[in-house]
Design a protein around this motif. Structure first.
Motif, PDB file in Angstrom:
ATOM      1  N   LEU A 107       0.723  -1.331  -0.099  1.00 27.29           N
ATOM      2  CA  LEU A 107       0.037  -0.047   0.041  1.00 27.29           C
ATOM      3  C   LEU A 107       0.999   1.366   0.206  1.00 27.29           C
ATOM      4  O   LEU A 107       0.702   2.299  -0.815  1.00 27.29           O
ATOM      5  N   LYS A 108       1.792   1.323   0.810  1.00 23.77           N
ATOM      6  CA  LYS A 108       2.672   2.489   1.010  1.00 23.77           C
ATOM      7  C   LYS A 108       4.085   2.017   1.468  1.00 23.77           C
ATOM      8  O   LYS A 108       4.053   1.002   2.225  1.00 23.77           O
ATOM      9  N   VAL A 109       5.127   2.476   0.973  1.00 22.55           N
ATOM     10  CA  VAL A 109       6.449   2.439   1.581  1.00 22.55           C
ATOM     11  C   VAL A 109       6.907   3.962   1.808  1.00 22.55           C
ATOM     12  O   VAL A 109       6.960   4.751   0.902  1.00 22.55           O
ATOM     13  N   GLY A 110       7.025   4.272   3.247  1.00 22.22           N
ATOM     14  CA  GLY A 110       7.671   5.541   3.630  1.00 22.22           C
ATOM     15  C   GLY A 110       8.968   5.194   3.844  1.00 22.22           C
ATOM     16  O   GLY A 110       9.840   4.408   3.637  1.00 22.22           O
ATOM     17  N   LYS A 111       9.499   6.431   4.801  1.00 17.71           N
ATOM     18  CA  LYS A 111      10.921   6.491   5.347  1.00 17.71           C
ATOM     19  C   LYS A 111      11.208   5.188   6.236  1.00 17.71           C
ATOM     20  O   LYS A 111      12.308   4.760   6.118  1.00 17.71           O
ATOM     21  N   THR A 112      10.264   4.898   7.103  1.00 13.42           N
ATOM     22  CA  THR A 112      10.682   3.745   7.986  1.00 13.42           C
ATOM     23  C   THR A 112       9.568   2.695   8.011  1.00 13.42           C
ATOM     24  O   THR A 112       9.841   1.666   8.631  1.00 13.42           O
ATOM     25  N   LEU A 113       8.554   2.904   7.505  1.00 12.91           N
ATOM     26  CA  LEU A 113       7.419   1.865   7.601  1.00 12.91           C
ATOM     27  C   LEU A 113       7.052   1.509   6.047  1.00 12.91           C
ATOM     28  O   LEU A 113       6.960   2.430   5.225  1.00 12.91           O
ATOM     29  N   GLY A 114       6.607   0.368   6.049  1.00 14.14           N
ATOM     30  CA  GLY A 114       5.818  -0.351   4.765  1.00 14.14           C
ATOM     31  C   GLY A 114       4.697  -0.686   5.239  1.00 14.14           C
ATOM     32  O   GLY A 114       4.767  -1.519   6.138  1.00 14.14           O
ATOM     33  N   PHE A 115       3.839  -0.722   4.520  1.00 11.97           N
ATOM     34  CA  PHE A 115       2.311  -1.325   4.527  1.00 11.97           C
ATOM     35  C   PHE A 115       1.726  -2.186   3.607  1.00 11.97           C
ATOM     36  O   PHE A 115       2.174  -1.806   2.244  1.00 11.97           O
ATOM     37  N   ALA A 116       1.407  -3.262   3.905  1.00 13.21           N
ATOM     38  CA  ALA A 116       0.908  -4.304   2.689  1.00 13.21           C
ATOM     39  C   ALA A 116      -0.500  -5.034   3.158  1.00 13.21           C
ATOM     40  O   ALA A 116      -0.560  -5.267   4.576  1.00 13.21           O
TER      41      ALA A 116
END
Length: 139
Positions: A107-116
């Motif tokens: 769903l999203k990859v940020g600076k420190t977190l990834g969401f799937a």
């Protein structure tokens, strides 16, 4: 340079030779992978079920964890890390002999977190479980 699919197949092949917990993935077959999406299939075997003969909830959670991590690994600049949140909703049973389709999308990859997200379906397309996974991504 290897494609995401080739790289993922090589990683899973390595897991199959480890005599530890990750060997539960030994029957997992990657059908496609790339750009934050992974599509896999896995037959349900005796070692995947609970005492009532249904797919064990812990196995479903392991599939959510593992396949979503694989999806994160197919993103641009792949990074791996540790789980900070894992949610699984169980909607139906699967039994020995069923073939599961496991799909994950980042769903999203940020600076420190990834969401799937992950959906686990049987051979008839019936939803067995769905999950969300958040990972802290190391640099």
């Amino acid at each position: 340079m290897m494609s995401s699919l080739q790289s993922l197949r090589q990683i899973i092949s390595t897991f199959k030779s480890i005599p530890k917990f990750d060997r539960t993935m030994q029957h997992l077959k990657v059908i496609s992978a790339g750009n934050g999406k992974v599509h896999c299939e896995m037959p349900v075997h005796d070692e995947h079920v609970n005492l009532q003969g249904g797919l064990h909830g812990g196995m479903s959670a392991t599939l959510v964890d593992f396949v979503s991590t694989c999806a994160l690994g197919t993103c641009e600049n792949p990074r791996f890390g540790v789980s900070v949140d894992l949610n699984v909703s169980y909607t139906a049973a699967a039994a020995v002999g069923d073939t599961l389709t496991i799909t994950s999308e980042v769903l999203k990859v940020g600076k420190t977190l990834g969401f799937a997200t992950v959906d686990i379906k049987n051979q008839d397309g019936k939803l067995i479980a769905t999950g969300r996974h958040t990972k802290f991504l190391s640099h």
